[in-house]
Design an enzyme around this catalytic site. Structure first.
Site, PDB file in Angstrom:
ATOM      1  N   SER A  94     -49.532 -25.968 -95.583  1.00 59.88           N
ATOM      2  CA  SER A  94     -50.644 -26.913 -95.702  1.00 59.88           C
ATOM      3  C   SER A  94     -51.906 -26.282 -95.157  1.00 59.88           C
ATOM      4  O   SER A  94     -51.868 -25.494 -94.205  1.00 59.88           O
ATOM      5  CB  SER A  94     -50.354 -28.192 -94.910  1.00 59.88           C
ATOM      6  OG  SER A  94     -51.505 -29.009 -94.832  1.00 59.88           O
ATOM      7  N   TYR A 108     -48.383 -32.422 -86.752  1.00 61.80           N
ATOM      8  CA  TYR A 108     -48.248 -31.922 -88.128  1.00 61.80           C
ATOM      9  C   TYR A 108     -48.897 -30.547 -88.266  1.00 61.80           C
ATOM     10  O   TYR A 108     -48.311 -29.624 -88.835  1.00 61.80           O
ATOM     11  CB  TYR A 108     -48.884 -32.912 -89.100  1.00 61.80           C
ATOM     12  CG  TYR A 108     -48.788 -32.496 -90.548  1.00 61.80           C
ATOM     13  CD1 TYR A 108     -47.567 -32.502 -91.214  1.00 61.80           C
ATOM     14  CD2 TYR A 108     -49.920 -32.102 -91.260  1.00 61.80           C
ATOM     15  CE1 TYR A 108     -47.463 -32.123 -92.549  1.00 61.80           C
ATOM     16  CE2 TYR A 108     -49.840 -31.728 -92.589  1.00 61.80           C
ATOM     17  CZ  TYR A 108     -48.607 -31.743 -93.226  1.00 61.80           C
ATOM     18  OH  TYR A 108     -48.522 -31.355 -94.546  1.00 61.80           O
TER      19      TYR A 108
END
Length: 237
Positions: A132, A146
């Site tokens: 990501s 995250y």
């Protein structure tokens, strides 16, 4: 279009979203594709019927189960790790077990899967982890855990690229920005905020990530390794 005829391909987390788009793309040129799923049985069965790929129920958070699945596919040509978990919120309030589960799925699973695949992977194989852009940039509150997992993926692919390079095996991370999926729909409550950070103000489409994946997994990707391939519409620019 890269031709994957006869290539032994495993996609971890392939029943929905980006994973399903990758399965469709690689199966469309006759790759021998298998993919895992955890809770989306009907979606997995439908995708398998549509593409001719093999669906395998596997919990990526269960190391033993994951390793068994990877080993069971024999000498892979391509391993693509898509399965991921997302936990957002105030770090003072998020349950520790939820964070640990996310680390299991986003960090431990890609590492152990890559290592197990490498034990018998064919020369000039490909290992790709869907990471990501939040490994580079976390522009809003609540994403610390995250972002931690996605930054860990960056270090992992760089290190494994060194370890496996002598066999011609490439290891890379593809880093999508906001991508239209069940986890982050293009019409979701965070869409406007995300688009405000982007140069191209729309979500990435799963098929766009799949095309980049196919390029890295194909013959033209032979000298691309240890890299972070960002596809984010300028989110992190």
């Amino acid at each position: 279009m890269n031709d994957f005829t006869g290539k032994n391909i495993l996609v971890l987390g392939g029943s929905r979203g980006i994973g399903a788009a990758i399965v469709r793309r690689l199966a469309s040129t006759d790759g021998l594709v298998a993919f895992t799923y955890a809770g989306s049985r009907q979606a997995a069965e439908d995708l398998a019927s549509e593409t001719g790929a093999t669906a395998i129920r596997t919990d990526s958070a269960d190391r033993s189960e994951l390793i068994t699945t990877v080993a069971g596919r024999g000498a892979l040509d391509v391993l693509i790790v898509v399965a991921g978990a997302l936990v957002l919120g105030d770090p003072l309030e998020i349950e520790a077990d939820a964070v640990d589960h996310m680390i299991d799925v986003n960090v431990r699973a890609p590492y152990h899967a890559a290592v197990e695949a490498a034990r018998r992977m064919n020369e000039n194989g490909r290992i790709i982890v869907i990471g990501s852009v939040n490994g580079d940039r976390m522009p809003f509150a609540g994403g610390a855990a995250y972002a931690l997992t996605k930054s860990a993926v960056q270090g992992m692919v760089r290190g494994l690229a060194r370890d496996l390079g002598p066999r011609g095996i490439t290891v890379n991370s593809i880093q999508p920005g906001p991508t239209d999926s069940d986890m982050n729909p293009a019409d979701g409550p965070m869409a406007a905020t995300m688009h405000s950070f982007m140069a191209i103000k729309r979500h990435v489409r799963p098929d766009e990530v799949a095309e980049l994946t196919a390029y890295i997994a194909g013959p033209h990707g032979a000298m691309i390794t240890g890299s972070l391939q960002t596809i984010d519409g300028g989110f992190g620019a």
